[in-house]
Design a protein around this motif. Sequence first.
Motif, mmCIF file in Angstrom:
data_model
loop_
_atom_site.group_PDB
_atom_site.id
_atom_site.type_symbol
_atom_site.label_atom_id
_atom_site.label_comp_id
_atom_site.label_asym_id
_atom_site.label_seq_id
_atom_site.Cartn_x
_atom_site.Cartn_y
_atom_site.Cartn_z
ATOM 1 N N GLY A 1 0.795 -1.213 0.000
ATOM 2 C CA GLY A 1 0.000 0.000 0.000
ATOM 3 C C GLY A 1 0.831 1.267 0.000
ATOM 4 N N GLU A 2 2.127 1.145 -0.341
ATOM 5 C CA GLU A 2 2.972 2.333 -0.355
ATOM 6 C C GLU A 2 2.662 3.210 -1.561
ATOM 7 N N GLY A 3 2.700 4.525 -1.353
ATOM 8 C CA GLY A 3 2.493 5.457 -2.458
ATOM 9 C C GLY A 3 1.153 5.261 -3.134
ATOM 10 N N ASN A 4 1.143 5.400 -4.467
ATOM 11 C CA ASN A 4 -0.127 5.313 -5.185
ATOM 12 C C ASN A 4 -0.696 3.900 -5.232
ATOM 13 N N LEU A 5 0.073 2.887 -4.798
ATOM 14 C CA LEU A 5 -0.469 1.531 -4.733
ATOM 15 C C LEU A 5 -1.528 1.404 -3.640
ATOM 16 N N GLY A 6 -1.538 2.327 -2.702
ATOM 17 C CA GLY A 6 -2.538 2.300 -1.643
ATOM 18 C C GLY A 6 -3.731 3.193 -1.904
ATOM 19 N N TRP A 7 -3.769 3.800 -3.090
ATOM 20 C CA TRP A 7 -4.870 4.707 -3.408
ATOM 21 C C TRP A 7 -5.937 3.987 -4.224
ATOM 22 N N GLY A 8 -7.171 4.210 -3.873
ATOM 23 C CA GLY A 8 -8.293 3.642 -4.613
ATOM 24 C C GLY A 8 -9.478 4.570 -4.510
ATOM 25 N N GLY A 9 -10.657 3.995 -4.636
ATOM 26 C CA GLY A 9 -11.834 4.837 -4.527
ATOM 27 C C GLY A 9 -13.116 4.068 -4.731
ATOM 28 N N VAL A 10 -14.200 4.721 -4.411
ATOM 29 C CA VAL A 10 -15.540 4.169 -4.603
ATOM 30 C C VAL A 10 -16.221 4.998 -5.687
ATOM 31 N N LEU A 11 -16.621 4.330 -6.746
ATOM 32 C CA LEU A 11 -17.270 4.993 -7.880
ATOM 33 C C LEU A 11 -18.774 4.791 -7.802
ATOM 34 N N LYS A 12 -19.506 5.872 -7.921
ATOM 35 C CA LYS A 12 -20.960 5.819 -8.047
ATOM 36 C C LYS A 12 -21.323 6.381 -9.410
ATOM 37 N N ALA A 13 -22.023 5.590 -10.204
ATOM 38 C CA ALA A 13 -22.420 6.031 -11.541
ATOM 39 C C ALA A 13 -23.930 5.911 -11.688
ATOM 40 N N THR A 14 -24.543 6.949 -12.199
ATOM 41 C CA THR A 14 -25.976 6.946 -12.484
ATOM 42 C C THR A 14 -26.158 7.025 -13.993
ATOM 43 N N VAL A 15 -26.917 6.079 -14.540
ATOM 44 C CA VAL A 15 -27.174 6.063 -15.978
ATOM 45 C C VAL A 15 -28.670 6.185 -16.215
ATOM 46 N N ASN A 16 -29.031 6.627 -17.415
ATOM 47 C CA ASN A 16 -30.452 6.726 -17.746
ATOM 48 C C ASN A 16 -30.954 5.403 -18.310
ATOM 49 N N SER A 17 -32.201 5.384 -18.756
ATOM 50 C CA SER A 17 -32.804 4.137 -19.234
ATOM 51 C C SER A 17 -32.146 3.614 -20.500
ATOM 52 N N GLU A 18 -31.354 4.465 -21.158
ATOM 53 C CA GLU A 18 -30.615 4.035 -22.345
ATOM 54 C C GLU A 18 -29.200 3.581 -21.997
ATOM 55 N N GLY A 19 -28.812 3.734 -20.734
ATOM 56 C CA GLY A 19 -27.483 3.325 -20.307
ATOM 57 C C GLY A 19 -26.438 4.419 -20.345
ATOM 58 N N ALA A 20 -26.810 5.618 -20.791
ATOM 59 C CA ALA A 20 -25.853 6.718 -20.879
ATOM 60 C C ALA A 20 -25.623 7.344 -19.508
ATOM 61 N N LEU A 21 -24.416 7.839 -19.301
ATOM 62 C CA LEU A 21 -24.052 8.448 -18.028
ATOM 63 C C LEU A 21 -24.851 9.724 -17.785
ATOM 64 N N VAL A 22 -25.464 9.805 -16.611
ATOM 65 C CA VAL A 22 -26.200 10.992 -16.201
ATOM 66 C C VAL A 22 -25.421 11.757 -15.139
ATOM 67 N N ALA A 23 -24.873 11.023 -14.185
ATOM 68 C CA ALA A 23 -24.109 11.643 -13.102
ATOM 69 C C ALA A 23 -23.189 10.597 -12.504
ATOM 70 N N GLY A 24 -22.174 11.076 -11.802
ATOM 71 C CA GLY A 24 -21.262 10.149 -11.149
ATOM 72 C C GLY A 24 -20.503 10.835 -10.036
ATOM 73 N N HIS A 25 -19.876 10.016 -9.203
ATOM 74 C CA HIS A 25 -19.076 10.563 -8.106
ATOM 75 C C HIS A 25 -17.964 9.580 -7.776
ATOM 76 N N PHE A 26 -16.769 10.122 -7.527
ATOM 77 C CA PHE A 26 -15.629 9.303 -7.124
ATOM 78 C C PHE A 26 -15.152 9.777 -5.762
ATOM 79 N N ALA A 27 -15.140 8.854 -4.790
ATOM 80 C CA ALA A 27 -14.685 9.160 -3.433
ATOM 81 C C ALA A 27 -13.346 8.471 -3.194
ATOM 82 N N SER A 28 -12.318 9.236 -2.882
ATOM 83 C CA SER A 28 -10.973 8.696 -2.694
ATOM 84 C C SER A 28 -10.867 7.870 -1.413
#
Length: 246
Positions: free
Chosen positions: A173-200
Amino acid sequence: YAQHLKDAGFHLLNQANNHGYDYGPKGYANTQKALEAVGLKHTGAKGQITLVDVQGIKVAVLGFSSYPRDNSLIDIAAAKAVVQKAAALATVVVIQVHWGAEGADQTHVKPGTEMFLGENRGDPIAFSHAVIDAGADLIIGHGPHTLRAMEVYKGRLIAYSLGNFAGGKGLKGEGNLGWGGVLKATVNSEGALVAGHFASTYYNTHPGVPMPDPQNRGLNLMRDLSKQDFPSSGARFSVSGEISTL
């Protein structure tokens, strides 16, 4: 561990990766049984399309890797065929994929095939664009052990790598090997991206437990990489992690 994963909020896990067969077919099957015993779904086997209901919407989830036991990201024609089948069964198609070279210096996404320890780890850009053309709506990449850029292609979000979320017993987990995140993606009924959020998130090698990162190191890195690697199609991030297209 399966119950701990469920308690943490997981619903579905991908077995298509380079360690899925560490204990052979019996270990692979035992993992599936353990997940099913606590009500967790799994995906990743060749031809496997896992269907789930998300707020009344039918979602198909498929796992891909570079290994013959899994849906193959190397055989793009076969990948497109199974994605087309999934698109006929569900409103939204989500791809979980293990790909790419590994290591702290493997942050950039480049056109062409990536190799690691003599293995063909696929062409992430070519694969992603091809399966989106075939009906995929959201692609979540893993494998490089470091964060990579996000791209928006034809309105669909591609996260080329979410880095390392948790570690322990050898996963550094040293340096950037310890960095990740939780991705939240909201898509519409066609599957296209509507909104999203990335939490480190980040973790230290010991004990390897993920924690929110108040410094937002992962978010800052992903913002820079998305601009550098995809100047015209990279996802854009606000200072708080909200995701938008150009």
